[in-house]
Scaffold this active site. Structure first.
Site, PDB file in Angstrom:
ATOM      1  N   GLN A 178       3.076 -28.436  33.401  1.00  0.00           N
ATOM      2  CA  GLN A 178       2.340 -28.495  32.144  1.00  0.00           C
ATOM      3  C   GLN A 178       3.055 -29.308  31.082  1.00  0.00           C
ATOM      4  OE1 GLN A 178       3.448 -24.459  29.944  1.00  0.00           O
ATOM      5  NE2 GLN A 178       2.775 -24.026  32.009  1.00  0.00           N
ATOM      6  N   HIS A 234       6.872 -30.088  32.263  1.00  0.00           N
ATOM      7  CA  HIS A 234       7.809 -29.047  32.685  1.00  0.00           C
ATOM      8  C   HIS A 234       7.127 -27.935  33.464  1.00  0.00           C
ATOM      9  CE1 HIS A 234       6.120 -27.507  28.894  1.00  0.00           C
ATOM     10  NE2 HIS A 234       6.300 -26.305  29.413  1.00  0.00           N
ATOM     11  N   HIS A 257       2.937 -29.652  26.476  1.00  0.00           N
ATOM     12  CA  HIS A 257       2.337 -29.190  25.221  1.00  0.00           C
ATOM     13  C   HIS A 257       2.302 -30.346  24.226  1.00  0.00           C
ATOM     14  CE1 HIS A 257       2.911 -25.254  26.935  1.00  0.00           C
ATOM     15  NE2 HIS A 257       4.191 -25.495  27.065  1.00  0.00           N
ATOM     16  N   ARG A 262      -2.471 -28.224  31.412  1.00  0.00           N
ATOM     17  CA  ARG A 262      -2.042 -28.086  32.803  1.00  0.00           C
ATOM     18  C   ARG A 262      -2.268 -29.378  33.563  1.00  0.00           C
ATOM     19  NH1 ARG A 262      -5.020 -23.093  33.595  1.00  0.00           N
ATOM     20  NH2 ARG A 262      -3.535 -21.689  32.621  1.00  0.00           N
TER      21      ARG A 262
HETATM   22 ZN    ZN Z   1       5.429 -24.556  28.508  1.00  0.00          ZN
END
Ligand code: ZN
Length: 316
Positions: free
Chosen positions: A95, A171, A97, A191
Site C-alpha cells: 500500500q 510499503h 498513503h 492498496r
Molecule cells: Zn500503511
C-alpha cells in the site's frame, strides 16, 4: 493540577490479524483475527475514551474540540496523531498513503505519514519498503503487469528497530511482526496489491491502482532519517525521527528518568516493563500495554522502575 489521560482503545478485525495482542499485552480480544489496537485515536473510525480522572468517559475528539487547553490551545480541526499496535500474522496489503494535499483534495482528510517501532518479529521477518522503478511510466507498467518481485524492495527486520514511512512510500508490514505505529490521524490507504487474498465473505479487497500510481514517490528510495541516543544516568533517550507531523522517541527507563515537556502535549505507550509515573506528589502505576497523554500543564514528570516507552509529540 493536571492529570495524565489514560485511554480505552478501539479494536479492529483484519484478515491478516491474530491473537498476539492478547498473548503479548493481555488485551481482551473479541474475535480471532484482531489486527489493530487503536490505542490513542480521535479518528472517526475508532475514537479512544478516557478511562481515569476528571475526564473519565469522554472521547478524545470531544476533548480536542471542547478542552483545547489540554493541548496547549494549538490550532487544528482534528487531533493530528494516532497510536496503534498492529499484529501482522500475515502480510498487510502492499500500500501507499497520500500526502496532506492529495488526501484533502481526494478524500477530505489528512494524508498519512507513519512510522513503526518493531515490538516483536519472528526470525526472517521482513517488510516491503520502497520500490525499484525508475520512472512513473515504468512503475505503472510493473504494477499493471504484476511484476511484484522486480518492483518491490524487501527488507529483513528485527525486534527493536524503527522505520519511518512518509507518505508516498510503497510499503507493507510482513508476516510475524508486531509493531507500534505512530501516524497522522488518517485512514486513507491506497492498496496496490493484496496477494489475491479473499476476506471472510469470499471477496477480494478493493485495490486503488490509479491513486497509487499518482502518489508513489519516484524514485522509490528508502526514507532518510537519523536515530540518535542519549544516556541519562542508567536510562536512555532515543530520538527516532523528527518530522513536520510527529517526533517519536523511545524512553528506556532503568531505575529513574526525569523529563520535561518540549511539546504542547505528549502521547506515551508502555511497551514493556513496569513502574510508576510521578507528577508532583502523585504516582500512577504503569504496566505494559498502557497508553496515555501527558496534557499541557504537566511540565515535568518522572518515571521510576524498569520501563520501555514509546513517546510521540506533534511535529513543528
Ligand atoms: Zn500503511
Amino acid at each position: 493540577m493536571q492529570e495524565p489521560l489514560f485511554f480505552d482503545p478501539v479494536l479492529q478485525e483484519k484478515i491478516w490479524g491474530g491473537q498476539k495482542l492478547n498473548t503479548i499485552f493481555g488485551y481482551d480480544l473479541p474475535t480471532k483475527k484482531i489486527g489493530e489496537y487503536w490505542a490513542i485515536s480521535a479518528h472517526p473510525k475508532g475514537i479512544s475514551t478516557v478511562k481515569n480522572g476528571k475526564y473519565q468517559g469522554q472521547k478524545l475528539d470531544k476533548l480536542w474540540k471542547s478542552h483545547r487547553e489540554l493541548f496547549d490551545n494549538v490550532s487544528g480541526e482534528v487531533f493530528p496523531l494516532l497510536t496503534k499496535i498492529l499484529d501482522a500474522q500475515d502480510y498487510l496489503s502492499v500500500q501507499v498513503h497520500p500526502d496532506n494535499a492529495y488526501a484533502l483534495k481526494h478524500e477530505g482528510e489528512l494524508g498519512k505519514s507513519e512510522c513503526w517501532y518493531i515490538i516483536d518479529a519472528k526470525p526472517n521477518a521482513e517488510i516491503i519498503y520502497g520500490h525499484h522503478a525508475k520512472t512513473r511510466k515504468e512503475l505503472a507498467q510493473m504494477i499493471y503487469n504484476e511484476c511484484w518481485n522486480d518492483l518491490l524492495a524487501h527488507l529483513p527486520v528485527k525486534k527493536g528497530e524503527f522505520y519511518y514511512v512518509p507518505s508516498g512510500t510503497i510499503h507493507a508490514v510482513g508476516k510475524g511482526i508486531l509493531i507500534l505505529e505512530t501516524q497522522q490521524s488518517s485512514d486513507t490507504t491506497y492498496r496496490v496489491y493484496d496477494f489475491n487474498r479473499k476476506n471472510n465473505k469470499g471477496k477480494l479487497r478493493k485495490l486503488h491502482i490509479k491513486h497509487s500510481i499518482d502518489v508513489i514517490n519516484i524514485p522509490g528510495t528508502t526514507p532518510k532519517f537519523k536515530i540518535t541516543e542519549k544516556k541519562v544516568g542508567l536510562s536512555t533517550i532515543t530520538t527516532f525521527v523528527k518530522t513536520p507531523f510527529f517526533n517519536v522517541y523511545k524512553w528506556q527507563v532503568q531505575k529513574e528518568l526525569f523529563l520535561q515537556k518540549n511539546a504542547p502535549y505528549t502521547l506515551v505507550s508502555v511497551i514493556d516493563g513496569k513502574g510508576n509515573l510521578i507528577i508532583n506528589e502523585d504516582s500512577y502505576v504503569l504496566k505494559k500495554g498502557d497508553h496515555f497523554i501527558l496534557p499541557a500543564g504537566i511540565n515535568t514528570w518522572k518515571f521510576i522502575g524498569k520501563l520501555n516507552l514509546i513517546a510521540s509529540e506533534p511535529g513543528d
